[in-house]
Design an enzyme around this catalytic site. Structure first.
Site, PDB file in Angstrom:
ATOM      1  N   ILE A  40     -22.633 -10.077  -2.041  1.00  0.00           N
ATOM      2  CA  ILE A  40     -23.577 -11.043  -1.467  1.00  0.00           C
ATOM      3  C   ILE A  40     -24.932 -10.786  -2.116  1.00  0.00           C
ATOM      4  O   ILE A  40     -25.739 -10.014  -1.612  1.00  0.00           O
ATOM      5  CB  ILE A  40     -23.651 -10.924   0.072  1.00  0.00           C
ATOM      6  CG1 ILE A  40     -22.268 -11.180   0.692  1.00  0.00           C
ATOM      7  CG2 ILE A  40     -24.652 -11.933   0.633  1.00  0.00           C
ATOM      8  CD1 ILE A  40     -22.218 -11.060   2.202  1.00  0.00           C
ATOM      9  N   HIS A  41     -25.151 -11.404  -3.260  1.00  0.00           N
ATOM     10  CA  HIS A  41     -26.418 -11.256  -3.978  1.00  0.00           C
ATOM     11  C   HIS A  41     -27.365 -12.387  -3.575  1.00  0.00           C
ATOM     12  O   HIS A  41     -27.094 -13.123  -2.631  1.00  0.00           O
ATOM     13  CB  HIS A  41     -26.186 -11.188  -5.492  1.00  0.00           C
ATOM     14  CG  HIS A  41     -25.542 -12.418  -6.056  1.00  0.00           C
ATOM     15  ND1 HIS A  41     -26.274 -13.473  -6.535  1.00  0.00           N
ATOM     16  CD2 HIS A  41     -24.234 -12.773  -6.192  1.00  0.00           C
ATOM     17  CE1 HIS A  41     -25.440 -14.426  -6.955  1.00  0.00           C
ATOM     18  NE2 HIS A  41     -24.198 -14.021  -6.751  1.00  0.00           N
ATOM     19  N   ALA A  42     -28.463 -12.550  -4.278  1.00  0.00           N
ATOM     20  CA  ALA A  42     -29.549 -13.449  -3.862  1.00  0.00           C
ATOM     21  C   ALA A  42     -29.115 -14.888  -3.587  1.00  0.00           C
ATOM     22  O   ALA A  42     -29.445 -15.452  -2.543  1.00  0.00           O
ATOM     23  CB  ALA A  42     -30.666 -13.429  -4.898  1.00  0.00           C
ATOM     24  N   ALA A  61     -26.664 -15.200  -0.601  1.00  0.00           N
ATOM     25  CA  ALA A  61     -27.384 -14.757   0.598  1.00  0.00           C
ATOM     26  C   ALA A  61     -28.304 -15.866   1.084  1.00  0.00           C
ATOM     27  O   ALA A  61     -28.387 -16.140   2.286  1.00  0.00           O
ATOM     28  CB  ALA A  61     -28.178 -13.489   0.305  1.00  0.00           C
ATOM     29  N   THR A 103     -19.871 -10.108  -7.556  1.00  0.00           N
ATOM     30  CA  THR A 103     -21.258  -9.663  -7.393  1.00  0.00           C
ATOM     31  C   THR A 103     -21.639  -9.411  -5.936  1.00  0.00           C
ATOM     32  O   THR A 103     -22.795  -9.104  -5.647  1.00  0.00           O
ATOM     33  CB  THR A 103     -22.226 -10.706  -7.983  1.00  0.00           C
ATOM     34  OG1 THR A 103     -21.939 -11.972  -7.394  1.00  0.00           O
ATOM     35  CG2 THR A 103     -22.073 -10.791  -9.489  1.00  0.00           C
TER      36      THR A 103
END
Length: 87
Positions: free
Chosen positions: A14-16, A19, A12
């Site tokens: 660097i998603h929420a 991050a 996925t």
């Protein structure tokens, strides 16, 4: 100044969630820390900046730190990247 290159392997990118963890890790240090991707550099202490890059799987990024605790900051960020399966 210290810097390190990372190859993002997480499906996925660097998603929420990762991050947020990277921003939290970077924020523990006084050094200026940047995340460079595709010629754009953002403050790694800014969740909006990190998310705006849209770093996906297979991306190559560079994280740079400048300041008194730059080496410690990079070591902690590298640990977070590895622990979260990002790189």
């Amino acid at each position: 100044m210290a810097s390190k290159d990372f190859h993002i392997v997480a499906e996925t990118g660097i998603h929420a969630r990762p991050a947020t963890l990277l921003v939290q890790t970077a924020s523990k240090f006084a050094s200026d820390i940047t995340l460079d991707y595709k010629g754009k550099a953002v403050n790694l202490k800014s969740i909006m900046g990190v998310m705006s890059l849209g770093v996906g799987q297979g991306a190559d990024v560079t994280i740079s730190a400048e300041g008194a605790d730059a080496d410690d900051a990079l070591a902690a960020i590298e640990e977070t990247m590895t622990k979260e399966g990002l790189a």
